[in-house]
Design a protein around this motif. Structure first.
Motif: not given
Length: 533
Positions: A251-253, A363-369
């Motif tokens: 995530c960016k922030n 799950v795996v998160v690989q982008k900013d949501l």
């Protein structure tokens, strides 16, 4: 009457005899016939030559000699016997008559040697040379017929053998499914060890408890609608950690991220200890246990009443109530866990929230949501990725359309969608009383005639007409049971290990494990002590 003088008489014409005319006509006809016959002979020669050439090419391609085409040829007789004997060798082996198969093979070899010697010396075989070989082979072929090695009998034998193999294959497949299900449900020793060590650490290390109390200043964040709220319902510490860590890392922030974790009494202390001793880039994490929810009782929650029923428990655990008609995958005891059903009570679990993203623990998160929170759901309650690219992921796959209630209310070709990454508008949820809809369908399915088991079928009913399709790149499925297109993996924001082959299990698909493992800090002292690797 006076005649004219002789000099003044008209000269008389001489006629050509008729016989001469006939002769000339016959000569012309004969000449014409001769010319035609010569032309036909000239034209027929190439055709004859062409047929002969074609015949020669066939003979050459099949390695056939004139002798073999002769009906009285001993060479042809030997070849016919060899072909039949070869077929009987196979049948004898299938019948486990190895001695007879060996005798046939030996005689085939003898006959082939005769043919080979004749071909080498370029002299046709004689009756005297082949008499013994033909006689011995004939006896063996007769013996094969007495053993019922005829086509009809062997077809029946092969059919019976095919049927036996199919039954054996079905039995092996059923056992494989059972063992696979058992393997999927197992708690690895390393994960059990981690839970025990974390629980011990929580109760003996007062600094951890103090650290968690010191974080009470973040309670305002837990209700701030301007932040990005995620929820996970799980009893798996390491899996939950990967979801939180992968979200934080991409995530960016991170300061905008709030995770609401709900677990059970057994794992509550361990879960609190783990998230108290790890930072996750400053992401806010709240841990609760569902046993603290006073509203969660059998009088309000139909499924809780069903799960407490002894017949239902027997159905899940023994699997004997319907003589094995229900597939083993639907008999997973995980369906008895309330953590699996809390997704239908998110507004009650988080009464102060307006929008939340639900994530499964596999799950795996690989982008900013963060982009999920700005998606317009167009008045719908659920934002989800549809799975109806193939027909077997439509509503008729999950529901019983022989039931009139299902037939009357739901299109069998409507697109299914996936749980695991869902955007829920809780304002619309409360306004449309979606939880009430869920209760209605659960009560109608008390006898399990609308659907068998699981949370997706009631989800399809509850959110029917209330689901907004999301871009497929937000949620990519299949990492726990099938091959996934590499391009989809690269574009995917959330990668879902749905299926039995979870990445923390030994049966996990090896080529996809690195996608999950890179968010596990194997150097952590507790993971080292519990042999995580």
């Amino acid at each position: 009457m006076r005649r004219r003088a002789t000099d003044f008489r008209r000269p008389v014409r001489r006629r050509v005899p008729d016989a001469l005319w006939w002769a000339l006509c016959c000569a012309v006809i004969l000449l014409f016939v001769y010319i035609l016959s010569k032309g036909n002979k000239i034209e027929s020669r190439p055709a004859l030559s062409k047929r002969t050439y074609k015949h020669d090419k066939i003979m050459e391609g099949l390695n056939i000699t004139e002798e073999m085409l002769n009906s009285n040829s001993v060479t042809r007789q030997l070849n016919d016997q060899i072909s039949l004997a070869k077929a009987f060798v196979v049948i004898a082996k299938e019948s486990n008559n190895l001695q007879f198969a060996w005798e046939l093979s030996a005689q085939i070899h003898n006959s082939q040697m005769l043919l080979s010697n004749a071909a080498t010396r370029r002299v046709p075989l004689t009756t005297r040379e082949t008499e013994r070989a033909i006689h011995d082979m004939a006896l063996l072929l007769y013996q094969a017929q007495q053993l019922h090695y005829d086509s009809a009998t062997m077809i029946m034998r092969f059919k019976a053998k095919i049927q036996a193999l199919e039954e054996q294959m079905n039995s092996v497949s059923e056992k494989s499914s059972k063992y696979g299900q058992i393997a999927a449900e197992e708690v690895p020793k390393s994960l059990y060890c981690l839970g025990v060590r974390l629980t011990t650490e929580w109760f003996k290390n007062f600094n951890l408890q103090k650290k968690l109390k010191d974080k009470r200043h973040v309670e305002m964040k837990l209700k701030d609608s301007n932040l990005h709220h995620f929820c996970i319902f799980s009893d798996n510490i390491i899996a939950t950690s990967v979801v939180v860590n992968s979200t934080a890392m991409n995530c960016k922030n991170p300061n905008m991220i709030v995770f609401h974790l709900v677990t059970d009494e057994i794992n509550y202390a361990a879960m609190k200890a783990w998230f108290a001793m790890n930072d996750f880039r400053g992401v806010t994490v709240e841990v609760q246990k569902f046993e603290d929810f006073t509203w969660l009782n059998a009088s309000y929650v139909p499924v809780l009443k069903q799960l407490q029923d002894s017949e239902i428990q027997s159905y899940y655990f023994s699997g004997n109530s319907d003589e094995g008609r229900t597939p083993i995958k639907f008999r997973n005891p995980k369906y008895l866990s309330m953590l699996n059903h809390l997704r239908f009570y998110i507004p009650e679990v988080f009464p102060a929230l307006k929008k939340v993203v639900f994530l499964d623990d596999d799950v795996v998160v690989q982008k900013d949501l963060s982009g999920l929170f700005s998606i317009d759901l167009n008045g719908n309650v659920n934002g989800a990725v549809e799975t109806c690219m193939e027909t077997f992921h439509r509503y008729h796959k999950y529901l019983n359309y022989s039931h009139p209630l299902i037939r009357a209310h739901f299109d069998p070709d409507a697109c299914g969608w996936a749980f695991g990454m869902n955007v829920f508008d809780l304002v619309e949820w409360r306004k449309k009383n979606v939880t009430g809809l869920y209760h209605y369908w659960q009560e109608k399915n008390v006898d399990r005639t609308l659907w068998k088991l699981g949370t997706l079928p009631p989800g399809l009913l509850t959110f029917y007409g209330l689901t907004e399709p999301l871009d497929p790149s937000w949620h990519v499925l299949g990492f726990g049971y099938t091959n996934v297109d590499p391009q989809l993996i690269e574009r995917g924001a959330v990668l879902h290990f749905n299926g039995n082959s979870k990445p923390w299990l030994k049966i996990g698909i090896e080529k996809y494990k690195p996608l999950w493992e890179k968010y596990v800090e194997y150097s952590h002292p507790l993971l080292q002590k519990c042999n995580f690797h």
